[in-house]
Design a protein around this motif. Structure first.
Motif, PDB file in Angstrom:
ATOM      1  N   ARG A   1      11.612   9.856   8.319  1.00 48.12           N
ATOM      2  CA  ARG A   1      11.091  10.325   7.066  1.00 48.12           C
ATOM      3  C   ARG A   1      10.167  11.506   7.253  1.00 48.12           C
ATOM      4  O   ARG A   1      10.180  11.960   5.627  1.00 48.12           O
ATOM      5  CB  ARG A   1       9.706   9.065   6.777  1.00 48.12           C
ATOM      6  N   ARG A   2      10.411  11.712   7.989  1.00 51.96           N
ATOM      7  CA  ARG A   2       9.451  13.529   7.499  1.00 51.96           C
ATOM      8  C   ARG A   2      10.301  14.326   7.570  1.00 51.96           C
ATOM      9  O   ARG A   2       9.940  15.166   6.927  1.00 51.96           O
ATOM     10  CB  ARG A   2       8.449  13.856   8.931  1.00 51.96           C
ATOM     11  N   ARG A   3      11.459  14.632   8.617  1.00 50.32           N
ATOM     12  CA  ARG A   3      12.661  15.209   7.948  1.00 50.32           C
ATOM     13  C   ARG A   3      12.899  14.740   6.618  1.00 50.32           C
ATOM     14  O   ARG A   3      13.087  16.046   5.884  1.00 50.32           O
ATOM     15  CB  ARG A   3      13.747  14.503   9.255  1.00 50.32           C
ATOM     16  N   MET A   4      13.114  14.495   6.432  1.00 47.52           N
ATOM     17  CA  MET A   4      13.248  13.431   4.983  1.00 47.52           C
ATOM     18  C   MET A   4      12.177  14.417   3.879  1.00 47.52           C
ATOM     19  O   MET A   4      12.584  15.206   2.869  1.00 47.52           O
ATOM     20  CB  MET A   4      13.441  12.555   4.229  1.00 47.52           C
ATOM     21  N   GLN A   5      10.661  14.189   4.150  1.00 52.45           N
ATOM     22  CA  GLN A   5       9.603  14.308   3.065  1.00 52.45           C
ATOM     23  C   GLN A   5       9.994  16.129   3.244  1.00 52.45           C
ATOM     24  O   GLN A   5       8.996  16.756   1.993  1.00 52.45           O
ATOM     25  CB  GLN A   5       8.179  14.176   3.843  1.00 52.45           C
TER      26      GLN A   5
ATOM     27  N   PHE B   1      11.671   7.463   1.069  1.00 55.02           N
ATOM     28  CA  PHE B   1      10.808   6.487   0.481  1.00 55.02           C
ATOM     29  C   PHE B   1      11.564   5.528   1.221  1.00 55.02           C
ATOM     30  O   PHE B   1      10.742   4.286   2.027  1.00 55.02           O
ATOM     31  CB  PHE B   1      11.045   6.636  -1.594  1.00 55.02           C
ATOM     32  N   VAL B   2      13.169   5.171   1.473  1.00 51.30           N
ATOM     33  CA  VAL B   2      13.675   4.062   2.089  1.00 51.30           C
ATOM     34  C   VAL B   2      13.042   4.079   3.084  1.00 51.30           C
ATOM     35  O   VAL B   2      12.820   3.139   3.768  1.00 51.30           O
ATOM     36  CB  VAL B   2      14.631   3.730   2.006  1.00 51.30           C
ATOM     37  N   PRO B   3      13.627   5.327   4.535  1.00 55.96           N
ATOM     38  CA  PRO B   3      12.855   5.358   5.419  1.00 55.96           C
ATOM     39  C   PRO B   3      10.816   4.722   5.684  1.00 55.96           C
ATOM     40  O   PRO B   3      11.166   3.898   7.182  1.00 55.96           O
ATOM     41  CB  PRO B   3      13.394   6.157   6.355  1.00 55.96           C
ATOM     42  N   THR B   4      10.372   5.014   4.605  1.00 55.16           N
ATOM     43  CA  THR B   4       8.569   5.259   4.682  1.00 55.16           C
ATOM     44  C   THR B   4       8.594   2.934   4.878  1.00 55.16           C
ATOM     45  O   THR B   4       7.376   3.202   5.559  1.00 55.16           O
ATOM     46  CB  THR B   4       8.138   6.202   4.302  1.00 55.16           C
ATOM     47  N   VAL B   5       9.352   2.911   3.686  1.00 58.40           N
ATOM     48  CA  VAL B   5       9.924   0.940   3.704  1.00 58.40           C
ATOM     49  C   VAL B   5       9.788   0.193   5.143  1.00 58.40           C
ATOM     50  O   VAL B   5       8.688  -0.236   5.522  1.00 58.40           O
ATOM     51  CB  VAL B   5       9.218   1.153   2.055  1.00 58.40           C
ATOM     52  N   LEU B   6      10.619   0.881   4.999  1.00 68.67           N
ATOM     53  CA  LEU B   6      10.697   0.377   6.274  1.00 68.67           C
ATOM     54  C   LEU B   6      10.093   0.446   7.465  1.00 68.67           C
ATOM     55  O   LEU B   6       9.782  -0.820   8.709  1.00 68.67           O
ATOM     56  CB  LEU B   6      12.240   0.929   6.745  1.00 68.67           C
TER      57      LEU B   6
ATOM     58  N   LEU C   1      18.446   8.641   4.239  1.00 62.72           N
ATOM     59  CA  LEU C   1      17.795   7.571   5.860  1.00 62.72           C
ATOM     60  C   LEU C   1      19.537   7.819   6.927  1.00 62.72           C
ATOM     61  O   LEU C   1      18.752   8.664   8.347  1.00 62.72           O
ATOM     62  CB  LEU C   1      18.457   6.004   5.789  1.00 62.72           C
ATOM     63  N   ARG C   2      20.789   7.619   6.838  1.00 64.07           N
ATOM     64  CA  ARG C   2      21.412   7.352   7.422  1.00 64.07           C
ATOM     65  C   ARG C   2      22.038   8.959   7.697  1.00 64.07           C
ATOM     66  O   ARG C   2      21.802   9.574   9.414  1.00 64.07           O
ATOM     67  CB  ARG C   2      22.823   6.580   6.829  1.00 64.07           C
TER      68      ARG C   2
ATOM     69  N   ALA D   1       0.875  -1.415   0.275  1.00 60.09           N
ATOM     70  CA  ALA D   1      -0.480  -0.038  -0.421  1.00 60.09           C
ATOM     71  C   ALA D   1       0.982   1.210   0.214  1.00 60.09           C
ATOM     72  O   ALA D   1       0.525   2.390  -0.773  1.00 60.09           O
ATOM     73  CB  ALA D   1      -1.081   0.356   1.347  1.00 60.09           C
ATOM     74  N   SER D   2       1.695   0.935   0.960  1.00 56.24           N
ATOM     75  CA  SER D   2       2.851   2.480   1.274  1.00 56.24           C
ATOM     76  C   SER D   2       3.782   2.464  -0.497  1.00 56.24           C
ATOM     77  O   SER D   2       3.050   3.835  -0.876  1.00 56.24           O
ATOM     78  CB  SER D   2       3.411   1.957   1.689  1.00 56.24           C
ATOM     79  N   SER D   3       3.824   1.812  -1.436  1.00 53.47           N
ATOM     80  CA  SER D   3       4.950   2.019  -2.421  1.00 53.47           C
ATOM     81  C   SER D   3       3.172   2.520  -3.477  1.00 53.47           C
ATOM     82  O   SER D   3       4.394   3.124  -4.191  1.00 53.47           O
ATOM     83  CB  SER D   3       5.429   0.233  -2.390  1.00 53.47           C
ATOM     84  N   LEU D   4       2.172   2.296  -3.438  1.00 49.07           N
ATOM     85  CA  LEU D   4       1.623   2.164  -4.499  1.00 49.07           C
ATOM     86  C   LEU D   4       1.140   3.622  -4.155  1.00 49.07           C
ATOM     87  O   LEU D   4       0.610   4.826  -5.218  1.00 49.07           O
ATOM     88  CB  LEU D   4       0.460   1.624  -4.738  1.00 49.07           C
TER      89      LEU D   4
END
Length: 311
Positions: A233-237, A172-177, A262-263, A127-130
């Motif tokens: 993810r919020r910081r990156m977004q 996207f990466v931290p979101t999916v993890l 992410l790192r 769901a998150s990916s789409l």
């Protein structure tokens, strides 16, 4: 042949009912906690120290300066995202449960906690990916000035200005993890509690308050475990969009640089704010918001699905 056609028709009906019920459940749950969700995002993306008292003052300030509608700012983007997200998540969960033989209706169902977790995790990732670009836009609308991101369409245009389509997947990466952990634990906890309760000697249907309590407990477990990735993810977004939106509300922007990975984002948050105050900022607010949202979501989905499939 008739029996095969009937089975196939039922499977199709179950898919569409899961999509519909999931969309409604997600919309009801997110609208219920939208003001708390916006407040949490504002703190997650600022350098101000969090407390429930400060969060309450921020809610009052938003209301006094911009009216009641400001508390639901970005909710249109939330609905545009959460309805397809929740629809896909609940439908995918049903399909993965069938695939992993976790449904009681499955042929030779397996009692496997690991598979129960995997079904929830895969459903969340799918769901998150789409729907990820909608999540990104929603976060930016929640923290920005109204003239910068007035609506969903303008927000997409602003995001794409001078960049490639990859900008729609920043963070996207931290979101999916995070969602793999959160969704896996949430569905695992809720399904396990339901199964253990209904498999007892006095087998009966769950009451409304029991469904809500199990969902709330699932939300606490899932969100507490995956929360640091939610911060990242919020910081990156919202990187590069926060200056005006935060200062207008008395918050100091957390964006002193353009977060890239992410790192690097996690290290910057930890070095500048510490692990507890940085990576777990707003968690106590999430313990209020999360259980309500997840409890409402699971309860509405279960009851609506039961009603449709028994009608």
């Amino acid at each position: 042949m008739a029996k095969v056609e009937k089975t196939q028709r039922k499977r199709v009906e179950d898919v569409f009912s899961a999509l519909f019920c999931g969309a409604v459940a997600g919309a009801v749950a997110k609208t219920t906690v939208a003001p708390l969700d916006r407040t949490k995002i504002l703190f997650q993306t600022s350098t101000m120290q969090f407390s429930l008292k400060t969060a309450a003052k921020l809610l009052v300030k938003m209301y006094e300066e911009n009216g009641i509608r400001s508390l639901w700012r970005g909710n249109s983007a939330t609905m545009a995202r959460i309805m397809p997200y929740a629809a896909i998540q609940f439908m995918a969960h049903e399909q993965f449960k069938n695939l992993l033989r976790q449904n009681s209706q499955s042929t030779k169902p397996l009692k496997s906690p690991g598979r129960r977790f995997l079904a929830g995790s895969l459903a969340g990732v799918t769901a998150s990916s789409l729907t990820y670009p909608l999540d990104l836009v929603r976060a930016r609308m929640a923290v920005s000035h109204q003239e910068d991101y007035r609506d969903l369409i303008q927000s997409f245009r602003a995001l794409m200005r001078g960049g490639s389509i990859l900008r729609l997947y920043h963070g996207f990466v931290p979101t999916v993890l995070g969602i793999a952990i959160y969704s896996g634990i949430s569905f695992f906890t809720y399904e396990s509690l339901k199964k253990n309760f209904t498999d007892g000697e006095k087998k009966r249907d769950l009451r409304l308050r029991e469904r809500f309590f199990f969902g709330a407990l699932a939300g606490i477990c899932g969100q507490s475990t995956s929360y640091p990735l939610d911060i990242v993810r919020r910081r990156m977004q919202t990187s590069g969009t926060l200056g005006g939106g935060h200062s207008a509300l008395g918050l100091t922007s957390a964006i002193a640089q353009d977060y890239g990975t992410l790192r690097s984002t996690a290290l910057h948050v930890i070095s500048s704010e510490g692990i507890r105050r940085g990576m777990y900022k707003g968690l106590s607010l999430n313990w209020i918001k999360g259980p309500i949202a997840v409890g409402v979501s699971f309860t509405v989905y279960d009851l609506l699905t039961k009603f449709i499939r028994e009608t």
